[in-house]
Scaffold this active site. Structure first.
Site, mmCIF file in Angstrom:
data_model
loop_
_atom_site.group_PDB
_atom_site.id
_atom_site.type_symbol
_atom_site.label_atom_id
_atom_site.label_comp_id
_atom_site.label_asym_id
_atom_site.label_seq_id
_atom_site.Cartn_x
_atom_site.Cartn_y
_atom_site.Cartn_z
ATOM 1 N N CYS A 117 0.756 -1.210 0.040
ATOM 2 C CA CYS A 117 -0.056 0.062 -0.112
ATOM 3 C C CYS A 117 0.738 1.355 -0.018
ATOM 4 O O CYS A 117 0.470 2.312 -0.232
ATOM 5 C CB CYS A 117 -0.877 0.087 1.051
ATOM 6 S SG CYS A 117 -1.992 -1.340 1.163
ATOM 7 N N HIS A 255 -2.465 7.108 4.375
ATOM 8 C CA HIS A 255 -2.980 5.697 3.911
ATOM 9 C C HIS A 255 -4.335 5.326 4.477
ATOM 10 O O HIS A 255 -4.356 5.227 5.894
ATOM 11 C CB HIS A 255 -2.121 4.545 3.933
ATOM 12 C CG HIS A 255 -2.682 3.379 3.556
ATOM 13 N ND1 HIS A 255 -3.408 3.159 2.493
ATOM 14 C CD2 HIS A 255 -2.519 2.019 4.082
ATOM 15 C CE1 HIS A 255 -3.634 1.701 2.186
ATOM 16 N NE2 HIS A 255 -3.246 1.272 3.365
ATOM 17 N N ASN A 285 -10.007 0.366 2.151
ATOM 18 C CA ASN A 285 -8.408 0.270 1.809
ATOM 19 C C ASN A 285 -8.280 0.162 0.472
ATOM 20 O O ASN A 285 -8.361 -1.020 -0.042
ATOM 21 C CB ASN A 285 -7.822 -0.556 2.784
ATOM 22 C CG ASN A 285 -6.265 -0.937 2.436
ATOM 23 O OD1 ASN A 285 -5.538 -0.285 1.520
ATOM 24 N ND2 ASN A 285 -5.609 -1.245 3.390
HETATM 25 N N1 ACO Z 1 -17.026 -9.202 11.538
HETATM 26 C C1 ACO Z 1 -17.159 -9.949 13.013
HETATM 27 N N2 ACO Z 1 -16.242 -10.389 13.836
HETATM 28 C C2 ACO Z 1 -15.087 -10.299 13.015
HETATM 29 C C3 ACO Z 1 -14.572 -9.842 11.899
HETATM 30 C C4 ACO Z 1 -15.799 -9.332 10.997
HETATM 31 N N3 ACO Z 1 -15.643 -8.947 9.782
HETATM 32 N N4 ACO Z 1 -13.376 -10.031 11.667
HETATM 33 C C5 ACO Z 1 -12.804 -10.630 12.707
HETATM 34 N N5 ACO Z 1 -13.935 -10.669 13.666
HETATM 35 C C6 ACO Z 1 -13.623 -11.296 14.899
HETATM 36 C C7 ACO Z 1 -12.568 -12.129 15.416
HETATM 37 O O1 ACO Z 1 -12.681 -13.520 14.880
HETATM 38 C C8 ACO Z 1 -12.195 -11.899 16.752
HETATM 39 O O2 ACO Z 1 -13.052 -12.840 17.456
HETATM 40 P P1 ACO Z 1 -12.547 -13.440 18.676
HETATM 41 O O3 ACO Z 1 -12.341 -12.614 19.836
HETATM 42 O O4 ACO Z 1 -13.848 -14.379 18.763
HETATM 43 O O5 ACO Z 1 -11.568 -14.445 18.050
HETATM 44 C C9 ACO Z 1 -12.710 -10.505 16.931
HETATM 45 O O6 ACO Z 1 -13.504 -10.090 15.946
HETATM 46 C C10 ACO Z 1 -11.458 -9.621 17.251
HETATM 47 O O7 ACO Z 1 -10.749 -9.780 16.174
HETATM 48 P P2 ACO Z 1 -9.546 -8.856 15.992
HETATM 49 O O8 ACO Z 1 -8.556 -9.226 14.902
HETATM 50 O O9 ACO Z 1 -8.787 -8.781 17.263
HETATM 51 O O10 ACO Z 1 -9.937 -7.364 15.619
HETATM 52 P P3 ACO Z 1 -9.427 -5.990 15.546
HETATM 53 O O11 ACO Z 1 -10.008 -5.060 16.603
HETATM 54 O O12 ACO Z 1 -7.887 -5.845 15.627
HETATM 55 O O13 ACO Z 1 -9.784 -5.500 14.113
HETATM 56 C C11 ACO Z 1 -8.994 -5.281 11.832
HETATM 57 C C12 ACO Z 1 -9.557 -6.288 13.247
HETATM 58 C C13 ACO Z 1 -9.994 -4.415 11.616
HETATM 59 C C14 ACO Z 1 -8.446 -6.249 10.926
HETATM 60 C C15 ACO Z 1 -7.856 -4.769 12.625
HETATM 61 O O14 ACO Z 1 -6.852 -5.314 13.147
HETATM 62 C C16 ACO Z 1 -7.034 -3.751 11.411
HETATM 63 O O15 ACO Z 1 -7.551 -2.897 10.787
HETATM 64 N N6 ACO Z 1 -5.839 -4.044 11.374
HETATM 65 C C17 ACO Z 1 -4.811 -3.279 10.227
HETATM 66 C C18 ACO Z 1 -5.372 -4.057 9.020
HETATM 67 C C19 ACO Z 1 -4.697 -3.348 7.918
HETATM 68 O O16 ACO Z 1 -4.596 -1.968 8.110
HETATM 69 N N7 ACO Z 1 -4.393 -3.921 6.760
HETATM 70 C C20 ACO Z 1 -3.701 -3.338 5.736
HETATM 71 C C21 ACO Z 1 -2.520 -2.423 5.944
HETATM 72 S S1 ACO Z 1 -1.201 -2.820 4.849
HETATM 73 C C22 ACO Z 1 -2.170 -2.608 3.548
HETATM 74 O O17 ACO Z 1 -2.752 -1.728 3.451
HETATM 75 C C23 ACO Z 1 -1.892 -3.765 2.452
#
Ligand code: ACO
Length: 330
Positions: A117, A255, A285
């Protein structure tokens, strides 16, 4: 390389596909909820590329708009660089297909660049250093169609990404321009997308051990921490290199990965959230397209004016990160 000319951004453009995929739509595809997605990411909807489109057609639309806004004919370009992670073809490069569509075959060098990204910041940096010695012009584009390698049964990733393109024309400017820029990278397998291009038909490699190799996989929480630190470091480095106070930054185009990352970055950078442009709620994103798409909208909405100190910051798979401080020229 000594920089001979002041290089700045002369015009911006963007393209977003027509099809909108809302959080409500995603509820029907995976076990998720509209409110979970909104609370954890700030995303409300994203765009999905049409069957007749690809990264080159999106790049072309954004590029044409940037050229028109800059008032620069394609024939004056010396380089076209497309930052992308979703090439339809390993070759020819999407940039060469854009070159062909602009009618400037043989007149310039066009190539793609892959840096997750951060692809747009990488492409901008390369363009700055290619154009500065002789005051040339370049079309710099970020274009990505992540929907084509998203696993639409994986709720942890499919809610995040959208498709689109953004572009800028860079070239010599009488005042302002790119004041400071830097790039960085380090190996991390926490955000991964393997290709299916190799191995399939080679008698020299073992057969595929796994399926879905070409889908994007991600350790969300780890990437979140990396992202916030990368932005923190980017702002610190740019402030040090440019010898400006961070309060002097007028606007930050970060970003657009997750609204919580933007909030955390603003907090750590001790900058008000109002200085950060936000359109992640409308596009999700869009990978390498994210920064130029946000920049174009900020410029179009009149949020950026001549003389403003504008910081363009991104982070992405690799991992990669980078930033550029631009004194806005128009
Ligand atoms: N809907 C409902 N529940 C979900 C979903 C969903 N879509 N996705 C995950 N969950 C659940 C998980 O299974 C987990 O359940 P559990 O506690 O029973 O195991 C719970 O929600 C919490 O999951 P986490 O992954 O800890 O949630 P978090 O608050 O970290 O949010 C997210 C996840 C949104 C992906 C976050 O970590 C994030 O944005 N990370 C950065 C991702 C990113 O920006 N990537 C790209 C950057 S680089 C590039 O752009 C290529």
């Amino acid at each position: 390389m000594a920089l001979h000319r002041r290089i700045g951004i002369l015009g911006t453009g963007a393209y977003a596909p027509a099809q909108i995929l809302t959080n409500k739509d995603l509820e029907k595809m995976v076990d998720t909820s509209e409110s979970w997605i909104l609370e954890r990411t700030g995303i409300q909807e994203r765009r999905i590329i049409g069957p007749d489109e690809d990264i080159a057609t999106m790049a072309l639309a954004a590029g044409r708009q940037a050229l028109a806004n800059a008032g620069i004919e394609a024939s004056r370009l010396s380089f076209i660089i497309v930052g992308t992670n979703s090439a339809d073809y390993l070759f020819p490069a999407a940039a060469i297909r854009v070159q062909d569509a602009l009618g400037v075959n043989r007149q310039l060098a066009a190539f793609d660049l892959q840096a997750g990204c951060t692809g747009f910041n990488y492409a901008l940096y390369v363009a700055e250093h290619l154009t500065a010695p002789e005051g040339k012009y370049a079309l710099v584009i970020g274009s990505d169609a992540s929907s084509r390698f998203t696993n639409w049964t994986d709720r942890s990733t499919c809610i995040l990404f959208g498709d689109g393109a953004g572009a800028v024309v860079v070239g010599p400017v009488p005042q302002g321009g790119i004041k400071t820029s830097f790039l960085a990278s380090a190996l991390s397998m926490k955000l991964l997308c393997q290709t299916e291009f190799n191995a399939e038909n080679s008698p020299f490699l073992p057969p595929h051990q796994t399926t879905h190799r070409h889908f994007l996989t991600m350790d969300g929480p780890e990437i979140f921490k990396f992202a916030v630190n990368a932005v923190k470091e980017s702002i610190r480095r740019i402030v040090e290199m440019s010898r400006i106070e961070r309060e002097e930054l007028d606007y930050v185009i970060l970003h657009q990965a997750n609204h919580r990352i933007i909030e955390a970055a603003a907090r750590f950078a001790k900058l008000p959230l109002e200085k950060f442009y936000v359109n992640v709620h409308r596009y999700g994103n869009t990978s390498a397209a994210s920064v130029p798409l946000a920049l174009h909208e900020a410029v179009t909405e009149g949020k950026i004016k001549a003389g403003d100190k504008v910081l363009l910051v991104s982070f992405g798979a690799g991992v990669t990160w980078g930033a550029a401080l631009v004194i806005w020229s128009y």
